[in-house]
Design an enzyme around this catalytic site. Structure first.
Site, short mmCIF file in Angstrom:
data_model
loop_
_atom_site.label_atom_id
_atom_site.label_comp_id
_atom_site.label_asym_id
_atom_site.label_seq_id
_atom_site.Cartn_x
_atom_site.Cartn_y
_atom_site.Cartn_z
N GLY A 174 0.96 -1.21 -0.01
CA GLY A 174 -0.04 -0.10 0.22
C GLY A 174 1.08 1.18 -0.22
N SER A 175 0.09 2.31 0.38
CA SER A 175 0.71 3.72 0.81
C SER A 175 2.90 3.64 0.62
CB SER A 175 0.11 4.84 1.44
OG SER A 175 -1.02 4.90 1.03
N THR A 176 2.75 2.96 1.95
CA THR A 176 4.45 2.47 2.18
C THR A 176 4.91 2.07 0.99
OG1 THR A 176 4.55 0.56 3.22
CG2 THR A 176 3.97 1.55 4.50
#
Lengths: 577, 109
Positions: A279-281
C-alpha cells in the site's frame, strides 16, 4: 637337613613351580586372549557429550543454552520381568506403563525409553537398580526467556539439530563434533583418568538483538493484538546505519522450548516470509524516483481534486477529495491519485529502476531461514493497470523487512544496507572467530533526495498528516502509513473487511536511532495504518528511546549541564524546564 | 683382606636386595600412578558435575534476570515504570583523556 624339612621345601617349591607355570600360561601363552578380555572389562566406551554453542543477545545475555538431561534406554533382552519394570518406570517417569511395556518387549537390543529426563528423575530410575536399563549423556536446548525472540532464535529437534531461525542458519557453528571416549575403570566401576575430554562444545553466537528492546516490542505487540483482535502482527526494529536488527517479533508466537505444541503458522517468521501488498508505504519508490530524476520537486503541484483517476480501465480513488496537492502533500495525505499521476509522469522504466534499486523483488540477505524475495513484475509483464497500482503499493508483493530496509535508506543518508541478525561468532574459549560485516551497503539515493524525502515523511507525522498518532513527545518522527485491502479467497477480489495496516518510520527523524515497521494483519473495528499501526509504533518508540537513553531533541537544542569527570561544576549554562 | 671380605658381603647383599628394591620401586611407582589416575578420574567427574551445575545455574539466572520478568516485577510490585521523557534532562559527561588501555576488540583468532 632332616626329611621333614626337605618335604616342606619340596612342597613349597612344587607349589611355586605350579604358580610359575600358571603365570607363564597367563602371561605368555594366553596373553593375547586374556589381555583382550581385560581391555573389554576395564574400558568403557562413552558418547562424548556434545553441547551446542550458546546464543547471546548483543549485551551478552543468554537466550539459548544447554542443560544436561540424560536419556534413558533399555536392552529388552536383559529385562527379566517387563510388566513389573514397566509399572515401576511408569511411576517414576510419569508415563503410561503400556507405552513403556511396548518398548520393553521390543525385538531389539536398544530402545529409547525416555529422552532428556530431569536429573532427579534419572536419580530415581537409578535407585530402582533395574538390570538392562542405562543412561546416555544428552543435552536439552533451553530457552530461558521463553517466547522472547522465538522467531529469531528458532528451535531444535529432539537430536538438537537446528530447524528454524538462527539455530538452523548457524548450525555449522553451533554444533561440535561428537564421537566416543574410552574410559578405564576398575572392578567397582571407578574411573581412571586417561586424558581427553568427555564433552565438546560448539561455537557461540552473539545476536544484534537487544533483549530489552525485544521485550518492549513484544509487550506492545501483545497489547495491540488484544486491542485490535488482529490475525497477526509483525514489528521489526533496525539500526539504519548498520542493518543490525535490534528487535524482531511476530504475533501469534510460540515457545521454542515446546515448538511441537504450536501450529506451524505460529512458528512462521512473518517478518521475512509473509508477502503482502504494502500500500502507501510503497509510495517511497514513486517519491524517491520523482525527486532523484527531478521529474518533480517537493513543491510541484498535482491536481487531485477529482479524487479519482482511471488507469488501464480501472479507477483508483482517494479516501476523500483533496484538491491540488504538492508532492509533499501527496505523501503527507497519502493521496493515491497524486501518487499515480507522479508515477505516470516518471514512466514505467524509470519507476521500475527504483523498485529494483530499493531491493524489492530480491532477498535482503538477512541471515535467517525462509526469507522470501517478494514478487515484482518487470515492465514487460505489466498490464495497463500495473504502473498505477504499483505507485500506490498494489500488484507488488513485499516482506515487512524489505519495506523497512527501503526506509532505512532514507534514515541513513541514502544507503541500502544488508539487514543481519548475528554480529559475531565466538569460539568456546570466547575468542571472536567471525565478525559480521556491517559496512556492506550501497548508495542508492543522493543526499538531496534523502533530505527532501525526510521532510515529506516528517510531514506525515504531523497534525495534518495521516500518522498524527505516531508522534513521540520530545522527538520528531518521520514515516509513512500503509493500508491495503486483502484478497478475499472466496470471491478472488479485494475484501471490504480485511485489511493490512502498517506504519514504517524513523526516530529521531534527523538522526535516527532506529527505523521500525509495524504491520497488522486483519485488525478489527479500524483499519487505517495511521489509526491502527501508528499508535503501536509510538508506544514502542517512546519506551525504546527511554530504554536507550536517547535525549529529547528540544532539550538538546538548549544549553545543558556539562560535567567533566574530575572537575566540579564546569557549567557553561543550565536551563531546566 | 678383612676389608675386602666385608666389602664383598655388602656387595652381595646389595646385589641380592637390588632386584627386590627394583621390583618394589616399580610396583610403588605404578600404584602411585594408578592412585593419581583415580584421583584425576574423580576430579574429572567432579568437573563434569560442576559444569552441569553451572549450566543449571546459568539457566536459572537467565530466567530470573529476564527483562520481561524484571519489568513485570518492577511495575506491578514496586510501581516503577519507564521515565517520563518530558521530565528528564540529560547531563553530558565529558571524559578527560585516559591512558592507553588494552582493547578487547583485538581478540580475533
Amino acid at each position: 637337613m632332616n626329611k621333614r624339612a626337605l618335604l616342606v621345601a619340596t612342597i613349597v617349591f612344587v607349589m611355586f613351580f605350579v604358580v610359575f607355570l600358571r603365570l607363564i600360561d597367563l602371561m605368555l601363552l594366553d596373553h593375547e586372549k586374556l589381555s583382550r578380555i581385560a581391555r573389554i572389562q576395564q574400558t568403557k566406551g562413552q558418547e562424548i557429550l556434545v553441547r551446542r554453542g550458546t546464543i547471546y543477545d548483543r549485551n551478552g545475555r543468554e537466550l539459548a543454552i544447554n542443560l544436561e538431561r540424560p536419556s534413558l534406554y533399555c536392552d529388552p533382552k536383559i529385562i527379566t520381568s517387563p510388566q513389573k519394570v514397566a509399572y515401576s518406570l511408569g511411576r517414576v517417569l510419569k508415563k503410561r506403563h503400556r507405552l513403556i511395556l511396548k518398548n520393553l518387549k521390543a525385538d531389539r537390543r536398544f530402545v529409547w525409553l525416555a529422552r532428556k529426563v530431569k536429573p532427579e528423575v534419572a536419580e530415581a530410575v537409578q535407585r530402582l537398580k533395574i538390570e538392562g536399563l542405562g543412561f546416555l549423556p544428552d543435552t536439552k536446548r533451553f530457552y530461558p526467556k521463553g517466547t522472547l525472540a522465538a522467531h529469531v532464535l528458532g528451535f531444535v529437534d529432539i537430536d538438537n539439530r537446528g530447524l528454524e531461525g538462527v539455530e538452523h542458519t548457524y548450525e555449522k557453528y553451533l554444533v561440535a563434533d561428537g564421537g566416543r571416549v574410552y574410559l578405564t575403570r576398575d572392578a567397582r566401576g571407578n574411573i581412571l583418568y586417561r586424558g581427553g575430554d568427555y564433552e565438546s562444545v560448539g561455537d557461540s553466537i552473539v545476536l544484534t538483538i537487544d533483549e530489552g528492546l525485544q521485550a518492549i516490542v513484544e509487550e506492545e505487540l501483545d497489547r495491540a493484538l488484544k486491542k485490535w483482535q488482529a490475525e497477526a502482527i509483525t514489528a521489526i526494529m533496525m539500526d539504519p546505519y548498520t542493518g543490525e536488527i535490534l528487535a524482531l517479533a511476530n504475533r501469534p508466537t510460540f515457545d521454542p522450548n515446546r515448538p511441537g505444541r504450536f501450529r506451524p503458522s505460529y512458528r512462521r517468521n512473518r517478518a521475512i516470509t509473509d508477502l503482502y501488498e504494502p500500500g502507501s508505504t510503497f509510495k517511497i519508490v514513486m517519491a524517491a524516483a520523482a525527486l532523484e530524476e527531478r521529474v518533480a520537486g517537493l513543491n510541484s503541484r498535482f491536481d487531485c481534486s477529482e479524487g479519482v483517476i482511471e488507469v488501464g480501465g480501472k479507477k483508483i480513488r482517494d479516501s476523500h477529495k483533496h484538491g491540488v496537492l504538492t508532492l509533499k502533500e501527496i505523501i503527507q495525505k497519502s493521496s493515491n491519485v497524486g501518487a499515480v499521476k507522479v508515477a505516470l509522469k516518471l514512466g514505467p522504466e524509470r519507476f521500475f529502476r527504483y523498485v529494483e534499486l530499493f531491493g524489492f523483488g530480491r532477498k535482503t540477505g538477512i541471515d535467517l531461514t525462509g526469507e522470501s524475495p517478494g514478487i515484482v513484475k518487470p515492465p514487460r509483464e505489466w498490464s495497463g493497470t500495473t504502473q498505477g497500482a504499483m505507485a500506490i503499493g498494489y500488484e507488488v508483493m513485499v516482506t515487512p523487512l524489505q519495506i523497512l530496509r527501503a526506509y532505512a535508506a532514507v534514515a541513513n543518508g541514502g544507503y541500502l544496507v544488508r539487514p543481519h541478525i548475528v554480529s559475531a561468532v565466538l569460539s568456546p574459549e570466547g575468542l571472536i572467530i567471525k565478525k559480521v560485516n556491517s559496512t556492506d551497503k550501497e548508495k542508492i539515493l543522493s543526499s538531496r533526495t534523502v533530505k527532501l524525502l525526510k521532510e515529506a515523511f516528517k510531514a506525515v507525522v504531523s497534525e495534518d498528516g495521516t500518522a498524527a498518532q505516531a508522534t513521540v513527545p520530545g522527538n520528531t518522527v518521520a514515516g509513512k502509513t500503509g493500508t491495503t485491502r486483502l484478497i478475499d479467497p472466496k470471491t478472488g477480489r479485494y475484501s471490504y473487511k480485511d485489511f493490512v495496516s502498517s506504519f514504517v518510520g524513523m526516530v529521531p527523524a534527523d538522526n535516527p536511532a532506529f527505523v521500525m515497521i509495524v504491520v497488522i494483519w486483519k485488525p478489527k473495528h479500524k483499519y487505517y495504518g495511521g489509526e491502527v499501526a501508528a499508535p503501536v509504533f509510538s508506544d514502542i518508540a517512546r519506551k525504546a528511546l527511554a530504554y536507550r537513553y536517547i535525549p529529547r531533541e528540544d532539550i538538546l537544542k538548549k544549553n545543558i549541564l556539562v560535567v567533566s569527570r574530575g572537575i566540579k561544576n564546569n557549567i557553561s549554562a543550565v536551563e531546566v524546564e | 683382606m678383612i676389608h675386602n671380605r666385608r666389602g664383598g658381603a655388602v656387595i652381595k647383599l646389595i646385589l641380592f636386595l637390588l632386584p627386590f628394591v627394583l621390583v618394589f620401586s616399580i610396583i610403588w611407582l605404578r600404584s602411585s600412578i594408578t592412585a593419581l589416575e583415580y584421583q584425576l578420574g574423580q576430579l574429572q567427574l567432579q568437573k563434569i558435575r560442576l559444569i552441569n551445575e553451572k549450566s543449571e545455574l546459568i539457566a536459572k539466572r537467565a530466567e530470573l534476570t529476564s527483562v520481561r520478568k524484571v519489568e513485570v516485577l518492577a511495575s506491578k510490585r514496586i510501581g516503577l515504570g519507564y521515565t517520563d521523557r518530558t521530565r528528564v534532562f540529560y547531563v553530558k559527561e565529558v571524559a578527560p583523556p585516559v591512558p592507553y588501555t588494552a582493547s578487547l576488540n583485538n581478540q580475533e583468532r
